[in-house]
Structures are given as C-alpha cells and as structure tokens.
Write a protein that holds these residues in place. Structure first.
Motif, short mmCIF file in Angstrom:
data_model
loop_
_atom_site.label_atom_id
_atom_site.label_comp_id
_atom_site.label_asym_id
_atom_site.label_seq_id
_atom_site.Cartn_x
_atom_site.Cartn_y
_atom_site.Cartn_z
N ALA A 1 -15.67 22.97 8.74
CA ALA A 1 -15.19 24.46 8.86
C ALA A 1 -13.91 24.93 8.12
CB ALA A 1 -14.99 24.56 10.38
N ARG A 2 -12.94 24.12 7.68
CA ARG A 2 -11.87 24.69 7.25
C ARG A 2 -12.36 24.58 5.60
NH1 ARG A 2 -6.94 22.31 4.94
NH2 ARG A 2 -7.90 20.15 4.98
N GLY A 3 -13.24 23.82 5.13
CA GLY A 3 -13.59 23.99 4.05
C GLY A 3 -12.56 23.36 2.80
N SER A 4 -11.50 23.81 2.68
CA SER A 4 -10.39 23.36 1.95
C SER A 4 -9.20 24.05 2.20
CB SER A 4 -10.74 23.28 0.37
OG SER A 4 -9.88 22.83 -0.44
N THR A 5 -7.99 23.63 1.55
CA THR A 5 -6.96 24.46 1.55
C THR A 5 -7.01 25.83 0.95
OG1 THR A 5 -6.07 23.55 -0.48
CG2 THR A 5 -5.41 22.45 1.43
N GLU A 6 -6.43 26.73 1.59
CA GLU A 6 -6.61 28.11 1.28
C GLU A 6 -5.82 28.77 0.02
OE1 GLU A 6 -5.42 30.43 4.56
OE2 GLU A 6 -6.90 29.36 5.94
N SER A 7 -5.28 27.65 -0.59
CA SER A 7 -4.58 28.22 -2.01
C SER A 7 -5.56 28.37 -2.96
CB SER A 7 -3.60 27.18 -2.57
OG SER A 7 -4.41 25.95 -2.62
N ALA A 8 -5.16 29.46 -3.90
CA ALA A 8 -6.29 29.65 -4.85
C ALA A 8 -6.67 28.79 -5.79
CB ALA A 8 -5.57 30.86 -5.63
N SER A 9 -5.70 27.73 -6.05
CA SER A 9 -5.84 26.70 -6.99
C SER A 9 -6.96 25.69 -6.60
CB SER A 9 -4.47 25.83 -7.25
OG SER A 9 -4.12 25.25 -6.06
N ALA A 10 -7.13 25.66 -5.31
CA ALA A 10 -8.16 24.78 -4.69
C ALA A 10 -9.54 25.46 -4.46
CB ALA A 10 -7.53 24.07 -3.23
N VAL B 1 0.79 -1.15 -0.07
CA VAL B 1 0.00 0.06 0.08
C VAL B 1 0.77 1.23 0.08
CG1 VAL B 1 -1.85 1.19 1.38
CG2 VAL B 1 -1.86 -1.19 0.90
N ILE B 2 1.77 1.32 0.79
CA ILE B 2 2.70 2.49 0.68
C ILE B 2 3.34 2.61 -0.40
CG2 ILE B 2 4.97 3.33 2.12
CD1 ILE B 2 3.98 1.89 4.61
N ASN B 3 3.99 1.65 -1.08
CA ASN B 3 4.44 1.44 -2.35
C ASN B 3 3.82 2.03 -3.45
OD1 ASN B 3 6.39 1.16 -4.41
ND2 ASN B 3 6.06 -1.19 -4.33
N TYR B 4 2.46 1.76 -3.12
CA TYR B 4 1.32 2.36 -4.27
C TYR B 4 1.38 3.92 -3.98
CZ TYR B 4 -0.52 -1.45 -6.86
OH TYR B 4 -0.84 -2.76 -7.49
N LEU B 5 1.26 4.50 -2.76
CA LEU B 5 1.23 5.74 -2.46
C LEU B 5 2.26 6.70 -2.62
CD1 LEU B 5 -0.77 5.24 0.98
CD2 LEU B 5 -1.94 6.03 -1.26
N SER B 6 3.63 5.96 -2.78
CA SER B 6 4.63 6.63 -3.09
C SER B 6 4.90 6.97 -4.41
CB SER B 6 5.92 5.78 -2.45
OG SER B 6 6.20 4.81 -3.38
N ALA B 7 3.93 6.44 -5.33
CA ALA B 7 3.98 6.73 -6.76
C ALA B 7 3.64 8.23 -7.04
CB ALA B 7 3.24 5.84 -7.58
N ASN B 8 2.96 8.76 -6.28
CA ASN B 8 2.61 10.44 -6.17
C ASN B 8 1.43 10.40 -7.45
OD1 ASN B 8 2.76 13.03 -5.56
ND2 ASN B 8 4.32 13.58 -6.65
N LEU C 1 -4.35 6.68 6.56
CA LEU C 1 -5.37 7.54 6.13
C LEU C 1 -5.04 9.15 6.96
CD1 LEU C 1 -8.85 5.71 6.39
CD2 LEU C 1 -7.32 6.18 4.25
N SER C 2 -4.65 9.06 8.26
CA SER C 2 -4.13 10.04 8.90
C SER C 2 -3.08 11.04 8.14
CB SER C 2 -3.77 9.89 10.24
OG SER C 2 -4.71 9.04 11.06
N ILE C 3 -2.22 10.38 7.52
CA ILE C 3 -1.28 11.23 6.69
C ILE C 3 -1.83 12.20 5.89
CG2 ILE C 3 0.84 11.07 5.23
CD1 ILE C 3 1.20 8.31 6.35
N LEU D 1 2.09 19.27 4.75
CA LEU D 1 2.50 18.42 3.32
C LEU D 1 1.72 19.15 2.37
CD1 LEU D 1 2.39 15.01 4.72
CD2 LEU D 1 4.30 16.35 4.46
N ASP D 2 2.31 18.92 0.96
CA ASP D 2 1.63 19.29 -0.24
C ASP D 2 0.74 18.33 -0.81
OD1 ASP D 2 0.73 20.80 -2.33
OD2 ASP D 2 2.52 20.61 -3.51
N MET D 3 -0.69 18.21 -0.32
CA MET D 3 -1.31 17.02 -0.80
C MET D 3 -2.69 17.55 -1.73
SD MET D 3 -1.51 14.78 2.70
CE MET D 3 -1.89 16.27 3.31
N PRO D 4 -3.01 16.67 -2.99
CA PRO D 4 -3.89 17.46 -3.60
C PRO D 4 -5.41 17.29 -2.85
CG PRO D 4 -2.60 15.46 -4.65
CD PRO D 4 -2.18 15.59 -3.44
#
Length: 852
Positions: free
Chosen positions: A202-211, A117-124, A152-154, A167-170
């Motif tokens: 409450a947070r809604g999403s990341t505060e970046s404009a792309s999101a 599972v970690i190997n799959y997730l590391s493919a980015n 999942l907590s990551i 962390l920069d996550m989509p």
C-alpha cells in the motif's frame, strides 16, 4: 552488458577449487566491432551516467560465484568464512557484491558471522547491501532465523518502532529486504510478516520525488515477499482469514478487475458486506484499479498464494474482462500479468499451446482482431484513404462527405463496421500482451519436460503474430510494436524453458537470428530488454553445459516467476519494473537430471536405451489430459513409459517410479527410484550409471567348452587354443594379437596348467583380453619350472613377481575399486558407483597369484 546473465547459466557448477584458491572475476568487455573497421571500438564513458554498468558488473560477479562446483567435496570444504573474507577488496565494488549474492543463493553465506555481515553493511554501498540482504536470507530460507530477521528489519520501515528516527535508505535496499524477509519466512504463513507486506504494498515506496520511478519495483517486491510467506496458502489456509488478505489485494486491483465470473463477484460482494475495507492505498492514477504499482504486486501475490491450485474462484478474480471497453481501459502490462497468473493458478488445465492460447484470449478480443484481419488493412487500397485520419471526428467527416460510387472514401465508409474505429492499435496491444503472458505461463507449465512439440509451437508463435501486426496495419504504432516484441521475447524464453539443458540447435538458430536483427536494426527503447531476454533464453538452453535443467516444484516455479518477471528493463541501470538482482533467482529452479551411462570396464560413456516408468503424478505432468498415452496397470496404479537414449535428461525424480536399461550389448539393469533410496541417491548425486558389457555368444560357447572338458585332455587344449585364437582376432592392439598368436603356436602337448586355465576362463568371460597376456607369461614360467636349473628358477621367480605387480597395478587403476568388489543383483552389471564397481580387471591375475 546483458551477457553475464546467460554466462552464469552456461557455466553453472563448472569449476572446482583447490585449497586456498581464490576466484578471479573476469572483466566485462565493452568493446565492439563496426562493419568496415578492423580494430575494435571501445565505449566512451563521457556523457554516460556514472554507474550505468553497475548491474552488468554485478551479474558478472554472480556468474563467477555460480561457476563454483559446490557439489565437489574439496570445493565445499574450501568455502569458509575466512575464504570469503579474503575476496573482499579494499573499496566496495559491484563485482564483489554480485559474488556475495552468488554465494548466498547457494547457501554459503552461513559461514559469515553476524559481525562480518554488519561490517559489510556499514560500508554504505547499495549493491553490496542488496547482495548481503538477499544472500543471507536465501542461505536461511524458511528457517525464520531471529538473527537474520533483525538485520532485515532495519531496512523495512514498517517494522521500526513508532518513535524511531526515519532512516535514509535506498529504495533498492528496501525492496531487497522485503524479498529477503519473504525468503526467510517462506511457507510459514507468518501473521506479522503478512501484515507488514500488505502495508508495504500500500505504501508503494518512499514519497520522495527521486524514488518515484522505483515505486512499482518497490511495490512488486512487497507482493513477492507476501507471496513467498504465503506460498501455497490456497491449499492449506492457516488461521489468517481475519486479515482478509485476498480482499485487500483485490482492492489494489479495483472492482473493475474482478472479471466476469459471477461466482467471484458474489463472493467479493459478500465479503464487502461483512466488513468495510479500511486501507491507506495510494492512488497513482485518475482511475481506480488502473495503477500499475499496487496492481502488479497484488497479481503476483495472488499468483504465488494460489500456485497450481486451479481454484475457480481465484481464477475469476484475476480473469481478464469479457467486454472490449474494459480491456481497452486496462493497461496492457496488467493484462500480461493477469494472463500469466491465470495460467499459473490454473496449472492443471494448461494442456497445449493452441488450447491454452484460445482459453487465455477473451472471445470479444479474438473476434475484434479477426475482424481487423479480415478487413485487410495492409493490402486493400480502400483503407489508404484513412491515412490522414487521426480522430473519430475526422473519420465521421470523411464518411459524411464521401461521394457515392467507387471512391476510396465511399468504400471505406461501406466496409467500416461501427465497432472498428481508431482503437485498433489498442486492441492489438492488448492481444499481444495477453498472448505474451499466456506463452510464459505455458513455458512454466512444461519447464524442463523436453517436450519438442510445445517448444516448437511456442517458437513458431512470433511468426503468426508478425503477420497479424502487418495485416492489422498496427505496425506503425509504437505501443503495438513494443508489446509485439515483448510477446516475441517471452515466447522464445518460454520455449527455452521447455527445452532447458537440451542445447536445441533449432532454438539456438532462432535466437541468433533475433539477436542479429536486434543488433543490426535501428535503435529501439527496449533493445536492452530484448538482449537480456536472449541472454537468459540461451543460458537456459545450455544450462550447466547440458547437465542441468529446470524443475517445477512450488519453490522452483516461484523462483522462476521472480527471475523471469515478464517486464524487462530497457536500460542497463533501470529499476523501474523489477529489481535487477532478482534475475539471478533462477538458480533455485535448476537441478541436475542428466543421465549418463559408462562402461565399467573401459570407463567410457556409451549410448544405451533407457525406459523411464512414470507414476500417476508424472503422467499428469508430462502428458496433458487431451493427449493419448499408453498406460499399464500395476496394483491399480497407472504407469507410463518414456523411452530415451543416453545421454539424456530424465523427468523429475519425484515423477519417476523406476528406470530400466535395456540393451543387447550391455547387461540389463533396473533402478527402483521410488522404493530404493540408494538408487535415487545415485542419480541425484552423480547421474551416472555403470553397466557391464554382455559376453558374446561365441565367447560364451568357448568358455562353456573350456569348463566341460578335462584339463589334461586334448579337447581342453583345443578349447584353449580356439578361445585364444578368437581373442587374437578381436584384440585391439598389435602387441596383444601377436602375443596370443605366439601362445597358440607354442602350445603343443602337455596340456594346460589348472591355474592358467582358471585365469583364462575368468578373463575370457569378462572379455578382458589384455589380462590374457599375463596368463601367457605365467604359463611359460610354469611349464619350465620343473625342468629348469636353480639359476633359471630364481629368474622365473622374479618373472612371477613382475607379473604379479602388473596384475596389481591393473586391478587398482583409478576407479576400479581394487579388492572392494561388489556383486550386482542384475548378474554382471556394475554396482552403480565409482567405488567397488569392477568385477573383472585383475581377477584372473589375482587368482593366479593366490593359487600359485
């Protein structure tokens, strides 16, 4: 590009695997035909976004995985971790990501170790990460597995330590992690996860404009996760009162969305006096309570928390405003969600289409629409003078300068009430939004019941709405048209939910007409949403090739609410409202309830009348309280009968008391589903019942005379000859008929051997005339045995061996069970399974062989 969603439903569990067989995902065809051109045209990718088709490829991979029949024992043994790893391509692809999600939704990602599972997730790779997060959580739903929880907590920033790096996550992966955490802690009422979901809403999403465009999708994922953790919380609250979850969710909705219920208002005010709410809610609009991101999430969370509870206070919280000013001030999509939530929370009160629609639409809104319809804006020429009116000031100017008389302006001023202004378009939008949500709620209430009346009424609703759109002259308004199409799509989707797995041809014709009109009409911003809804509706209509339908347990309704989120994206790559990967959660609501009856002798399907006895819960579910039902009393418990004809879809097994097979052709059978676990397992596992054909009256009389007569008497011989003559007349082959006639003509004097008589009795009693041929050959051998010389006797021994081999092959043909025969309690009916169900077959020849 929307077809893979429907194809996954159509081909559900239709493919069996052999050892080490790999699955090939079929390609998605992007070619089309243009009128007047014979050659197909291929879509050019120039000028299109890079991953515009990623979700179409993703759903295509899910369809390939869901087509695997996991109920087959050989296939189930094949789905190992090594087999899954063999499908991994060199570079991550969207098809393989969908394939992993399809396996995970069926619980087969358990075979993957943590390192894989970690190997799959590391493919980015975003879609692969979404598939792994959702698939592993679905494979361990409700288990609170600590290993999966750490993975999942990551992807959930609220669960990171305060001093950790950001962390920069989509955003899509974060939204999938929230839903996955909700699945992992489903129905656990976990305190930490409940607080985490509230923070994420409450947070809604990341505060970046792309999101920015994924903010609503992210908040909705938090609401779905909270609803799954607290699924059914309204029935049994467990020590979470101090969190004031309902109060915080209502704050996301705003005070103006509480509704007109005085009880709800008093309860909310009392809670506000007890403790002042401290929340970090992000305000996305100028007016509080009108923003869509946290409001839609709050509605979905409350809907899942109080699912089917019919709580009057909660229905007051999410009820629609009673005043027209408040209705016009609210976003139509929030009106749609609140209408859906009212129907889902008030589950027992939904009794029919007409009554549910009338209760869902506020009286003020209904009166406003009737007034607009009465004025006749479409056909009355008096309103043509208002074509150039665009503002309220223009209208007042028109009325002030109107000349008294028969001019159009004077007529418009005379017949124009004060309350009917230029807001009629917003009024019609609100009406269609509320009606669409109510239609989807009705479809969920009657999902899988095969209620033809409800399905017909739902499919007829768009015709009345189309007339309303024209009569109110709102068809020129883009918003009114959009919500009309949304309500129409949801109405057809709800009708197909009711008739799921039935293959209703009338609904199929309506869907084909809708698809043709959408494809041939002008390009609309929401055309892809219509195609997606049509694909899902068609797939539900033919779910599993007619073998599957939809259940209505709490978990199944929650899965349908997640998969059929009423706001469909207008672009294949859009994630604005809803994470597209969640559209595949319908698999958790599908169940096999197709009942088939087979003749145990011929192994061919047959049509038999079936009477299904429902318990009290089944009566309440299938028959609304305002409909008349026929009930029977048995020890004070209500019963109701539902008459069907196989093959058919039976009600949910938890609603069934017993099933009776009543037929003049086949023997009577009764399966006690409620009291006999073996009978219930028979239907759940295979859905197949084997029956025994009744022996005809004439054949019974012949067998009776055969048994009453003596062996050596002429009466016994005449009975044998008469029986074989009857068999020759009803034989299904010319060879068998000729053999029987030869035996009748050759039977002169000497009586009948007792072994042959016993074998013929058993064959005739079971109407297995093909076995009489062996008895005929055996009779010839036994009549010549005593007077034959030694060489002929040895030849006759070989004949007996040959006849014995034929009898053994006939008795051990596939599905007959051989010597492992069981006696049925019903007196001649099959045992109900493939193993040990044959009682006829080669019994006559076996008796001949044993007694000889």
């Amino acid at each position: 590009m929307a077809k893979p969603l429907g194809r996954a439903m159509l081909h559900l569990h239709s493919r069996t695997l052999t050892d080490a067989e790999l699955i090939q995902v079929p390609p998605v065809s992007l070619c089309g035909l243009v009128h007047g051109h014979a050659a197909p045209l291929k879509l050019e990718r120039k000028g299109l976004p890079r991953n515009f088709d990623r979700w179409a490829l993703f759903h295509n991979g899910v369809a390939a995985a869901l087509s695997i029949n996991v109920r087959d024992p050989v296939t189930a043994r094949t789905l190992t971790g090594a087999w899954i790893s063999q499908h991994r391509p060199d570079a991550p692809t969207h098809e393989h990501a969908g394939f992993l999600l399809g396996l995970g939704l069926q619980g087969h990602l358990r075979a993957l170790t943590a390192s894989k599972v970690i190997n799959y997730l590391s493919a980015n790779h975003e879609t692969t990460a979404i598939a792994l997060v959702l698939g592993t959580a679905a494979s361990h739903a409700g288990e609170m597995d600590n290993r999966i929880s750490k993975v999942l907590s990551i992807h959930i920033p609220s669960l990171h330590p305060p001093s950790s790096l950001e962390l920069d996550m989509p955003p899509g992966v974060q939204a999938a992690a929230l839903v996955g955490m909700g699945l992992l802690y489903r129905r656990t009422h976990h305190r930490l996860m409940s607080e985490t979901m509230l923070k994420e809403i409450a947070r809604g999403s990341t505060e970046s404009a792309s999101a920015h465009f994924e903010r609503e999708s992210f908040a909705l994922a938090g609401g779905i996760g909270l609803g799954l953790v607290l699924l059914g919380y309204g029935r049994h609250p467990h020590g979470l009162e101090d969190l004031q979850i309902e109060r915080r969710l209502l704050h996301f909705l705003g005070d103006t969305t509480v509704g007109s219920s005085s009880v709800a208002r008093e309860r909310l005010e009392s809670r506000q006096r007890q403790r002042k709410l401290e929340s970090s809610v992000v305000m996305h609009g100028p007016v509080r309570g009108l923003s869509g991101a946290p409001a839609a999430a709050a509605v979905y969370a409350l809907m899942l928390m109080y699912l089917k509870t019919n709580d009057r206070v909660v229905r007051g919280w999410i009820s629609l405003p009673a005043e027209m000013e408040a209705i016009r001030a609210m976003r139509p999509d929030l009106l749609l969600l609140r209408s859906l939530a009212s129907a889902v929370v008030g589950w027992p009160s939904v009794s029919g289409v007409a009554s549910a629609m009338s209760h869902a639409i506020p009286r003020a809104l209904s009166a406003e629409v009737q007034e607009l319809t009465r004025c006749g804006m479409l056909h009355d020429s008096r309103w043509r003078a208002l074509d150039h009116v665009s503002t309220l000031e223009d209208l007042r100017s028109l009325v002030d300068h109107a000349v008294v008389g028969d001019s159009p302006a004077a007529a418009a001023a005379a017949f124009l009430p004060d309350k009917v202004q230029l807001t009629h378009a917003a009024t019609v939008q609100s009406y269609f939004a509320i009606a669409g949500g109510a239609a989807l709620g009705i479809g969920l209430r009657f999902a899988g019941t095969q209620n033809e009346g409800v399905a017909r009424d739902l499919s007829e609703c768009p015709r009345g709405w189309k007339k309303l759109l024209r009569s109110t002259r709102a068809e020129r308004n883009a918003g009114a048209q959009y919500y009309f199409r949304t309500a129409r799509n949801l109405s057809f989707l709800a009708a197909c939910m009711v008739r799921a797995g039935s293959g209703d041809l009338n609904l199929l014709r309506r869907l084909r007409a809708l698809q043709l009109s959408t494809a041939m009409g002008r390009r609309l911003p929401d055309s892809f949403a219509t195609h997606t809804c049509i694909a899902m509706a068609t797939g539900l209509l033919f779910l599993g090739g007619g073998r599957y339908t939809i259940g209505t347990s709490d978990d199944q309704v929650a899965a349908l609410l997640i998969a059929c989120y009423p706001l469909f994206s207008g672009h294949p790559d859009s994630e604005t409202y809803h994470l597209p990967a969640l559209r595949n959660f319908w698999i958790h609501a599908a169940e096999q309830r197709c009942l088939q009856v087979f003749d145990i002798d011929t192994l061919k399907p047959c049509s038999v009348s079936v009477v299904v006895h429902l318990n009290s819960d089944g009566i309440e579910h299938h028959f609304p309280h305002d409909e008349e039902i026929s009930q029977e009393g048995e020890e004070g418990e209500e019963r109701s009968k539902v008459c069907l004809t196989t093959p058919c879809t039976v009600p949910e097994f938890r609603f069934i008391e017993a099933i009776e097979l009543e037929s003049t052709t086949y023997c009577y059978r009764r399966l006690d589903i409620a009291s006999n676990p073996h009978h219930k397992a028979l239907l759940v596992d295979s859905g197949v019942i084997y029956v025994k054909k009744r022996t005809s009256a004439s054949m019974n009389s012949l067998v009776r005379s055969l048994r009453e007569s003596r062996v050596s008497s002429s009466g016994g011989k005449r009975a044998i000859v008469s029986a074989l003559g009857y068999g020759a007349a009803h034989a299904s082959g010319s060879m068998l008929a000729g053999t029987l006639h030869q035996f009748v003509l050759a039977s002169e004097g000497g009586g009948v051997h007792p072994v042959v008589r016993s074998a013929i009795e058993r064959c005739l009693a079971r109407e297995q005339l093909e076995m009489v041929v062996l008895c005929v050959g055996l009779d010839r051998v036994m009549r010549r045995w005593e007077s034959a010389p030694l060489c002929e006797a040895l030849a006759m021994v070989e004949d007996v061996r040959f006849l014995s081999a034929i009898a053994r092959v006939r008795s051990q043909r596939p599905g007959s069970g051989g010597n492992k025969r069981r006696k049925s309690k019903d007196g001649g009916a099959g045992a109900g399974g493939r193993g040990g169900r044959r009682e006829g077959g080669g019994d006559g020849a076996e008796a001949t062989r044993e007694e000889g």
